[in-house]
Write a protein that holds these residues in place. Structure first.
Motif, PDB file in Angstrom:
ATOM      1  N   THR A  20       0.896  -1.165   0.000  1.00  0.00           N
ATOM      2  CA  THR A  20       0.000   0.000   0.000  1.00  0.00           C
ATOM      3  C   THR A  20       0.930   1.210   0.000  1.00  0.00           C
ATOM      4  N   LYS A  23       2.207   2.049   3.502  1.00  0.00           N
ATOM      5  CA  LYS A  23       3.271   1.210   4.055  1.00  0.00           C
ATOM      6  C   LYS A  23       4.620   1.537   3.413  1.00  0.00           C
ATOM      7  N   THR A  25      -2.443   1.733   9.029  1.00  0.00           N
ATOM      8  CA  THR A  25      -3.681   1.106   8.570  1.00  0.00           C
ATOM      9  C   THR A  25      -4.417   2.144   7.717  1.00  0.00           C
ATOM     10  N   VAL A  57      -5.844   1.415   4.584  1.00  0.00           N
ATOM     11  CA  VAL A  57      -6.169   0.718   3.340  1.00  0.00           C
ATOM     12  C   VAL A  57      -5.983  -0.772   3.566  1.00  0.00           C
ATOM     13  N   GLU A  58      -7.047  -1.520   3.329  1.00  0.00           N
ATOM     14  CA  GLU A  58      -6.990  -2.970   3.460  1.00  0.00           C
ATOM     15  C   GLU A  58      -7.196  -3.566   2.071  1.00  0.00           C
ATOM     16  N   VAL A  59      -6.245  -4.382   1.631  1.00  0.00           N
ATOM     17  CA  VAL A  59      -6.364  -4.972   0.295  1.00  0.00           C
ATOM     18  C   VAL A  59      -7.292  -6.178   0.379  1.00  0.00           C
ATOM     19  N   LEU A  60      -8.370  -6.161  -0.409  1.00  0.00           N
ATOM     20  CA  LEU A  60      -9.355  -7.236  -0.369  1.00  0.00           C
ATOM     21  C   LEU A  60      -9.047  -8.310  -1.398  1.00  0.00           C
ATOM     22  N   GLN A  93     -16.241   4.579   5.573  1.00  0.00           N
ATOM     23  CA  GLN A  93     -15.631   3.449   4.886  1.00  0.00           C
ATOM     24  C   GLN A  93     -16.091   3.360   3.433  1.00  0.00           C
ATOM     25  N   LYS A  96     -15.296   1.145  -0.493  1.00  0.00           N
ATOM     26  CA  LYS A  96     -14.601   0.102  -1.236  1.00  0.00           C
ATOM     27  C   LYS A  96     -14.220   0.693  -2.578  1.00  0.00           C
ATOM     28  N   VAL A 117      -9.784  -2.582  -2.717  1.00  0.00           N
ATOM     29  CA  VAL A 117      -9.369  -2.215  -1.361  1.00  0.00           C
ATOM     30  C   VAL A 117     -10.558  -1.690  -0.575  1.00  0.00           C
ATOM     31  N   ARG A 118     -10.447  -1.808   0.750  1.00  0.00           N
ATOM     32  CA  ARG A 118     -11.388  -1.140   1.649  1.00  0.00           C
ATOM     33  C   ARG A 118     -10.609  -0.008   2.301  1.00  0.00           C
ATOM     34  N   VAL A 119     -11.175   1.169   2.292  1.00  0.00           N
ATOM     35  CA  VAL A 119     -10.449   2.359   2.729  1.00  0.00           C
ATOM     36  C   VAL A 119     -11.215   3.055   3.836  1.00  0.00           C
TER      37      VAL A 119
END
Lengths: 312, 248
Positions: A65, A68, A172, A174-177, B150, B152, B164-166
């Protein structure tokens, strides 16, 4: 100190990383070199990197990301006291380097073709106005710069250095799905020395398979025009042009591409431009070094055969 | 909710550029709302249409950038803020100035163009995110709000793309495929003239300066082969590329 952020694929350094090291060596007047390997499976890559650089930092932070990468690069900047950071100028590189430059309150020189030290300044050449203008920019240290792919000869190994592990607090946000990889085994478009691009004039996605075949014979990357991408024949990742990728290979082979300004913005700096088009008036021929005025459906299979014969 | 677009005015890609005294001279060029910023504006309007709230457009640029702000207002944005600054400012300095305005606006999210069609910079969105302490998603082709905090998104990487979820607020930059921007309607253009456009003077020192600009067009060989006989034309082309250009 000059810090080079090294791109890799989890196994080896990418060619763009060796180019970035080459760029750093040109600026050696500004201080000694260090590198940093960021990402996952960094250990082996860091060992390889130590054959090029006296100090290599390594930050195992997992998948990409921008947050990071900026955080890890910043940790390496603080550890090394670097006043210059060099990275490769892909989409990702140009995203996180902007975060890093802001954090360092540094001058940012984007997508540079050439850079040289001038006292405590760096002067860079780069393109602007959709690749139509060449400009020189100057920024005082600290400077973060990205090197345009294929503009610097890759560095050779030199000496051997030590590897030092960095501990980075992971941001944290951004979470990569899901990764939708088009990471084919083929040649990366922005790093390729030859690019073979197909345009709408091919008529169908099936006909585009021949473009891939020619690319494979020549060891080239496949490119596409916006029209082809909009039609859904090829993914966005292969698009060359203003809103796609900018490439500067030794040979750019445009098949059934008319050559709109927006497309030219992505390829007009190629060393040699080669075009095949049935319309002798197509704009692509105005910037072509070599070309065939003819029907791509007849010329392309003949080109594949001729190229195969050459390679045998 | 509040959705905010950051835009710039740039020369149309089809415009002829000329150089005057080592600088690009835009006096004869057609100036437009940057196409990539236009996608950002359109997406902000669509988000407002779907989720309600307010839409704002912000520009940092010379006086003439007001035209681009009016275009965004005519497309449907509620109001505009113009940080007026002439000349080149690097993206880090721009981000610093814009962040101050945006922090005060406290939007749900910010959208801006993926790359600027004049300075060819891709840095403004991510630098802005850093200035605000927010995440960034660059080269966005899809966005969907899950809640006020939130979203997506689907965005392009160097190779391929990822979902991604942001956490919001966040900065997004646009990419082709995001949407098809609407044209301003005549009533829209009339209305835009009466919409609020706040001007704030800005004086800031750039961290990078442009020393000289030139237009270097490579002289091309223009060796064209008649393709009436495709086989011999192909052989001749491959021979030239191998023996003369030495590229294959």
């Amino acid at each position: 100190m000059i810090l080079v952020v090294l791109e890799h694929d989890g196994q080896r350094l990418r060619k763009s990383a060796l180019e970035a090291i080459g760029r750093a060596r040109q600026l050696e007047a500004l201080g000694p070199l260090a590198g940093v390997v960021i990402g996952e499976n960094t250990q082996a890559v860091a060992q390889e990197a130590s054959q090029y650089l006296p100090t290599v930092y390594v930050a195992e932070v997992g998948g990409y990301t921008a947050e990071k990468w900026a955080e890890a690069a910043y940790a390496a900047v603080q550890k090394s006291g670097a006043q210059v950071v060099i990275a490769s100028g892909g989409r990702q590189g140009r995203t996180w380097t902007a975060r890093l430059a802001y954090r360092m309150k540094a001058g940012l020189l984007e997508d540079t073709l050439e850079t040289r030290a001038e006292g405590n300044h760096i002067v860079a050449t780069r393109y602007s106005f959709l690749n139509r203008v060449t400009e020189r920019q100057r920024a005082a240290l600290p400077v973060v710069l990205t090197a345009k792919p294929n503009t610097t000869p890759p560095a050779e190994p030199q000496g051997s250095g030590g590897v030092e592990v960095l501990n980075v607090a992971l941001p944290t946000g951004v979470e990569v799905l899901e990764r939708l990889s088009e990471q084919k085994k083929g040649v990366s478009l922005t790093e390729a020395t030859i690019v073979v691009t197909g345009g709408r004039g091919l008529g169908s996605p099936e006909a585009f398979a021949k473009v891939e075949e020619l690319a494979s014979v020549l060891g080239a990357a496949v490119g596409a025009t916006r029209a082809v991408v909009d039609a859904g024949w090829r993914p966005y990742s292969e698009q060359v042009g203003q809103t796609g990728k900018t490439v500067q290979p030794n040979a750019y082979i445009a098949l059934a591409v008319s050559g709109a300004v927006q497309h030219q913005a992505g390829m007009n700096k190629s060393k040699y431009i080669v075009a095949v088009n049935k319309d002798a008036e197509a704009p692509i021929f105005k910037i072509a070094d070599y070309g065939i005025v003819g029907d791509v459906h007849q010329v392309l299979p003949a080109l594949i055969e001729a190229a195969k014969k050459l390679k045998d | 909710m509040k959705f905010l677009a950051v835009i710039r005015q740039v020369p149309d890609g089809e415009s002829r550029l000329k150089i005057e005294g080592g600088r690009v001279d835009l006096s004869g060029a057609t100036l437009i709302l940057d196409q990539m910023d236009e996608w950002a504006v359109e997406e902000v309007i669509r988000l407002q249409e779907k989720h309600g709230g307010e839409s704002v457009v912000v520009a940092l640029g010379p006086e003439r950038a007001e035209e681009a702000l009016r275009t965004a207002l005519a497309m449907g944005i509620d109001r505009a803020v113009h940080l007026v600054a002439e000349g080149y400012l690097d993206p880090i300095t721009q981000a610093e100035a814009l962040a101050e305005v945006i922090r005060a606006e406290a939007p749900t999210l910010v959208f801006t163009g993926g790359q600027q069609a004049d300075w060819d910079s891709q840095a403004l969105g991510p630098a802005l995110a850093e200035a605000l302490g927010w995440p960034v998603v660059s080269w966005t082709t899809q966005i969907e709000l899950e809640s006020e905090t939130q979203a997506k998104a689907l965005h392009d990487l160097d190779e391929g793309a990822e979902r991604v979820r942001v956490a919001l607020p966040a900065v997004f930059t646009s990419q082709q495929g995001l949407n098809e921007p609407r044209y301003p309607t005549l009533p829209g253009i009339m209305k835009a003239k009466r919409k609020e456009l706040k001007k704030l003077p800005l004086s800031a020192a750039s961290k990078a300066e442009v020393l000289e600009q030139t237009i270097q067009e490579r002289t091309r060989l223009n060796k064209l082969i008649d393709g009436k006989d495709p086989v011999s034309a192909a052989h001749e082309l491959v021979r030239l590329l191998h023996e003369e250009a030495k590229v294959i």
